[in-house]
Design an enzyme around this catalytic site. Structure first.
Site, short mmCIF file in Angstrom:
data_model
loop_
_atom_site.label_atom_id
_atom_site.label_comp_id
_atom_site.label_asym_id
_atom_site.label_seq_id
_atom_site.Cartn_x
_atom_site.Cartn_y
_atom_site.Cartn_z
N ASP A 75 -10.71 -27.85 -10.25
CA ASP A 75 -11.79 -26.96 -9.86
C ASP A 75 -11.67 -26.75 -8.35
O ASP A 75 -11.85 -27.70 -7.58
CB ASP A 75 -13.13 -27.59 -10.22
CG ASP A 75 -14.33 -26.70 -9.89
OD1 ASP A 75 -14.15 -25.69 -9.18
OD2 ASP A 75 -15.44 -27.03 -10.35
N SER A 154 -10.37 -8.84 -2.92
CA SER A 154 -10.92 -7.76 -3.73
C SER A 154 -11.17 -6.56 -2.83
O SER A 154 -11.39 -6.72 -1.62
CB SER A 154 -12.24 -8.19 -4.38
OG SER A 154 -12.90 -7.10 -4.99
N TYR A 167 -20.81 -11.59 -4.25
CA TYR A 167 -19.36 -11.53 -4.46
C TYR A 167 -18.68 -10.83 -3.29
O TYR A 167 -17.69 -11.32 -2.75
CB TYR A 167 -19.07 -10.78 -5.76
CG TYR A 167 -17.61 -10.55 -6.05
CD1 TYR A 167 -16.80 -11.60 -6.49
CD2 TYR A 167 -17.03 -9.29 -5.90
CE1 TYR A 167 -15.46 -11.41 -6.76
CE2 TYR A 167 -15.68 -9.08 -6.18
CZ TYR A 167 -14.91 -10.14 -6.61
OH TYR A 167 -13.58 -9.94 -6.87
N ALA A 169 -19.77 -10.52 -0.29
CA ALA A 169 -19.86 -11.39 0.90
C ALA A 169 -18.76 -12.45 0.88
O ALA A 169 -18.13 -12.73 1.91
CB ALA A 169 -21.24 -12.05 0.95
N SER A 170 -18.53 -13.05 -0.28
CA SER A 170 -17.51 -14.10 -0.37
C SER A 170 -16.11 -13.54 -0.14
O SER A 170 -15.26 -14.21 0.47
CB SER A 170 -17.58 -14.79 -1.74
OG SER A 170 -17.14 -13.94 -2.79
N LYS A 171 -15.86 -12.33 -0.60
CA LYS A 171 -14.54 -11.73 -0.41
C LYS A 171 -14.37 -11.22 1.02
O LYS A 171 -13.26 -11.24 1.55
CB LYS A 171 -14.31 -10.62 -1.43
CG LYS A 171 -14.21 -11.13 -2.87
CD LYS A 171 -13.06 -12.11 -3.06
CE LYS A 171 -12.86 -12.48 -4.52
NZ LYS A 171 -11.71 -13.40 -4.72
#
Length: 279
Positions: A75, A154, A167, A169-171
């Site tokens: 993980d 992405s 999502y 923001a994380s990318k």
């Protein structure tokens, strides 16, 4: 079998054959497709994800194509498991040439309808901190081989996307991190390649978290209208082989990079239309 000898041109063969490659999120989608494509080049693959059953299924296919892969369940949200994955690779193959940070998760909810804000931390942990953990563990070995880090980000990491705020923001974080790291590692001759796919057919959409933090169960995408994982993997291969810095897989993504500067409101409309249409 979606892969043919057409992939085996001289340049790809010379630059990919025999490489030791770690792929996270390898049990499905882009990761699985990329593993099958790389198997044609007699690569030594370490395939990792959380689902052992799906990894073993992929391993059986890869074994039929040539080298049996090393299967390692991990993980990426857990730093110790990231370290364990790299250790397993080095213990088996004594080196690492390419690290492909592909594991990820997404969401499907307007932010003002989000009931469980832990969705945001879950997504950031997997999409940004996970690749950071794994890359930190891999860097000493990549310096030894003058290797390469591949970050599967992405198109959402380049622009705002409605119902994907966490999502996106994380990318964005992922792209900023690896763009910075590219500069830091340039003197060590370690290449950093960022991949920005548009929508791709994948199980990730079915597991997208809703406003309550639960998986959707069904994909909201019109899969017949979007790129397959195999098509995406085939686009990635030459970019990885040439150690290029960036791949944006769609025309609207490539054009959008420039229109975001000169006509940002137009890009907002295109992003909204893409989500509304599911393609």
């Amino acid at each position: 079998m979606p892969y043919t000898n057409q992939l085996l041109n001289d340049e790809l063969v010379s630059k990919l054959t025999g490489k030791v490659i770690v792929i996270t999120g390898a049990s499905e989608g882009i990761g699985r497709a990329l593993a099958l494509a790389l198997a044609l080049f007699d690569c030594h693959l370490v395939i990792s994800a959380r689902n052992l059953e799906r990894l073993n299924s992929l391993a059986a296919e890869l074994t039929l194509l040539g080298n049996p892969p090393l299967v390692h369940v991990a993980d990426v949200a857990v730093q110790s498991q990231c370290c364990g994955l790299i250790k397993a690779c080095i213990d088996k193959f004594s080196k690492l040439d390419i690290l492909i940070n592909n594991a990820g998760m997404t969401m499907w909810s307007r932010f003002d309808e989000l009931e469980d804000l832990s969705v945001l931390s879950q997504i950031m942990q997997v999409n940004y901190l996970g690749p950071a953990y794994l890359t930190h563990a891999a860097i000493p070995y990549l310096k030894q081989t003058q290797g390469q880090i591949v970050a599967v980000a992405s198109l959402a990491g380049m622009t705002g996307v409605p119902t994907r705020s966490g999502y996106a923001a994380s990318k964005h974080a992922m792209i900023g991190f690896f763009d910075s790291l590219r500069i830091e590692l340039s003197d060590d001759k370690v290449a950093v390649t960022v991949i920005c796919p548009d929508f791709v057919v994948s199980e990730i959409h079915k597991r997208a978290l809703d406003e309550q933090g639960k998986p959707l169960g069904d994909t909201p995408m019109q899969e017949s209208k979007i790129m397959t994982a195999e098509q995406c993997a085939n686009m990635m291969l030459p970019v990885i082989a040439k150690r290029q810095r960036l791949l944006v897989t769609s025309l609207r993504g490539r054009v959008g990079r420039w229109f975001k500067i000169i006509a940002p409101s137009l890009i907002d409309k295109i992003a909204r239309r893409a989500i509304d249409s599911g393609s």
